[in-house]
Design an enzyme around this catalytic site. Sequence first.
Site, PDB file in Angstrom:
ATOM      1  N   ASP A 224       0.794  -1.227  -0.026  1.00 53.28           N
ATOM      2  CA  ASP A 224      -0.037   0.029  -0.123  1.00 53.28           C
ATOM      3  C   ASP A 224       0.816   1.255   0.063  1.00 53.28           C
ATOM      4  OD1 ASP A 224      -2.036   1.653  -0.167  1.00 53.28           O
ATOM      5  OD2 ASP A 224      -3.139   0.794   1.488  1.00 53.28           O
TER       6      ASP A 224
HETATM    7  C1  NOJ Z   1      -3.937   4.077   0.041  1.00 48.27           C
HETATM    8  C2  NOJ Z   1      -5.040   3.056   0.382  1.00 48.27           C
HETATM    9  O1  NOJ Z   1      -5.335   2.494   1.071  1.00 48.27           O
HETATM   10  C3  NOJ Z   1      -5.119   2.074  -0.936  1.00 48.27           C
HETATM   11  O2  NOJ Z   1      -6.252   1.285  -1.024  1.00 48.27           O
HETATM   12  C4  NOJ Z   1      -5.211   2.760  -2.402  1.00 48.27           C
HETATM   13  O3  NOJ Z   1      -5.353   1.924  -3.363  1.00 48.27           O
HETATM   14  C5  NOJ Z   1      -3.637   3.385  -2.260  1.00 48.27           C
HETATM   15  N1  NOJ Z   1      -3.604   4.556  -1.286  1.00 48.27           N
HETATM   16  C6  NOJ Z   1      -3.345   4.081  -3.887  1.00 48.27           C
HETATM   17  O4  NOJ Z   1      -4.180   5.270  -4.106  1.00 48.27           O
END
Ligand code: NOJ
Length: 764
Positions: free
Chosen positions: A291
């Site tokens: 993430d």
């Molecule tokens: C953080 C989020 O938790 C995740 O779900 C997302 O895909 C990413 N940022 C990228 O934007």
Amino acid sequence: MKSNYLILLVIFLLISCKETSLKNIDKKEVIAKKVDSILSLMTLKEKIGQMNQYNGSWDVTGPPTDTTSINKVKHLEQGLVGAMLNVKGVKNVSAAQKIVVEKSRLGIPLIFGFDVIHGYKTISPIPLAEAASWDLKAIKRSAEVAAKEAAASGINWTFAPMVDISRDARWGRVMEGAGEDPFLGSKIAYARVKGFQGEDLSKENTIAACAKHFAGYGYPEAGKEYNTVSVGVSTLYNTILPPFKATVDADVKTFMNAFNELNGIPATGNKFLQRTVLKGDWNFKGFVVSDWGSIMELQHHGYAKDNKQAGEIAINAGVDMDMESYAYIDHLETLVKEGKVKESLINDAVRRILTVKYELGLFDNPYKYCDEKREQQIVNSKEINDAVLDMAKKSIVLLKNESINNKKLLPLKKQNQKIAIIGALANDDDSMLGNWRIGADNHTAVTVLEGLKKYKGNKITYEKGADVALGKTFFYYDTKINTTDKSGFSSAINSAKNADVVIMVLGEHGFQSGEGRSRTNLDIPGVQLDLLKQIYKVNKKIVLVLTNGRPLTINWSKEHIPAILDVWQLGTQAGNAIAQVLYGDYNPSGKLPMTFPRNVGQIPMYYSHKFTGRPTPLPDPAMVFWSKYTDVESSPLYPFGYGLSYTSFKYENLKLSTSKIKKEGEIKVSVAVTNTGNFDGEEVVQLYIQDIIGSLTRPVRELKGFEKIKLNVGETKTVSFTINADLLQFYTANNTWQVEAGDFNLWVGTDSNASLKATFKVVE
Ligand code: NOJ
């Protein structure tokens, strides 16, 4: 540089020519050969580059990372970037692609990721709302059109579906999942992956999906975002993991790990999850992306002393791609040279990443998704909007529709009515887009007011009454998120006085749920409830149109307001969908995918809880010592699976083909459902079972089947289910999936309180 690219091309062509003569050989093997051939040409640095993902800076969806020391464009030119995120639109995507294809030594195309969570430019209902449709075809179609629109705009990888089961409405991100139940969640997870990826990933209208967040992210302590997660083996296997496994069964191409720790080990550094379970037990062949910054965050968890060690932990734990932590690009090469990371792990990661790029057809044509004409034709087209409208109607849940003077308020009469519409959210063209709409333009939702105005037969007035939220951006919330201003109350009250019906659109703003939006109070925010109470004093004929990204505690409304429609955040076509349901042009058919608690103190609250040793009231309910609260009923406000229709349904003739089976046997269950009301309608027929005694205690009941059927007035249909080992097994005390012999209860009905009951026995 160019000459090397040519050599590569020749190799590809040679292999491609051979391809026709190798028709019988599995396509996968052909791709594996191509991947190996390119891998053999890559330097260690270039390999690590493929494992590196940068934000395109056009949009940022996480805490800004310090990028001052890194020249991202230089890295693109040097082949040190494998993927981008948040680059949107054909123009921008081709510009970035052109840099790597034309300037880097090997010209390996980039893969472009984006949060296409519920639509890209045309926004569909939030995933929790879509889940409320229990309509797998519609959900798949919604993902399919989202993929088509995003692909037309240059995107070839979505960070969806989020398949985190959650039973805590305080957690703002419940809006992005399918709710509380692993069975429903698994079916929806499967449908969404199939919708995004289609049957053929190399087509120009399909994109790679990403199952996230692996794992446990939906179980944060106290519902607080990113918080500690502690769950036992049984909860992990029986509740949290099944939807992830379903995405692997659907051939999902990528996984994203999670920000949270799981039982003391951060998910990003968790070898058990990523190597043992995902890549080992489940044989997942795609790649795992971190993430945003979650590798770097291993330091904040107190699990790595610096970013270098964080990178070492992450790659060893099975993370193939680093999203915005700079741990791999800065340190992996040294770590390999120091012998702390085996090059074979790097090769494995790169192989996985290149394979997905091949499957997407990017090696055949890196600009496959970059056709400006197609972008113009498809983005925001009628086809996409029609699908989104269909999904929106199906996502609405009718919570209450009681008669006043023997007449139900809903559906609304189409002629000669004075209708007072009240609430800021009725005239809001932004909130309905929800929280995840970074591909869309703000203020592009059809408002409820606009939708209702399309019905010309009635006289409509509108009053705002009160504002809902002041903080309305993705990144920041205003500290005064809810206004206390009541100056609009009096004109709203006046407009309600003489109305035949009052429609009040109240609830959460789209930016009051979502990532980072945990709440400890789930009442209708601000002064909206006050407004509702004031209006109720002058006119009781109120339809409450509740808009929300999660279950809210609406006790007062449930008790007093005759009609309540839960419309979530329905996306671009919200106003049209809501108007069509209010006027009965679509008969509501949604069912709650999450329990609505009576108050926050009951959370986590879910239908498939355990019994405890003191489950039911003793003969004297005033007795103290049984499992309950002393200040509120133990039951929920609205149970899982609940939802009404303008018509009514009768269930009868529950039949089982046998009442005794062997563990590997099966039972056919059938039930007759009749539309006994005055409207054609749809019903979600739900089947629950209870494994009465187990090697581990079992839930009081568990959803094990559902089917959405359409019934005309007076029509009867027989719905059938098959109970087999797949449905009966659970992760037992032996730490394995098993069916255990014993007695079972079974119920079929309209929600999780279904009472039409049968029993059966499983024998050795
Ligand atoms: C953080 C989020 O938790 C995740 O779900 C997302 O895909 C990413 N940022 C990228 O934007």
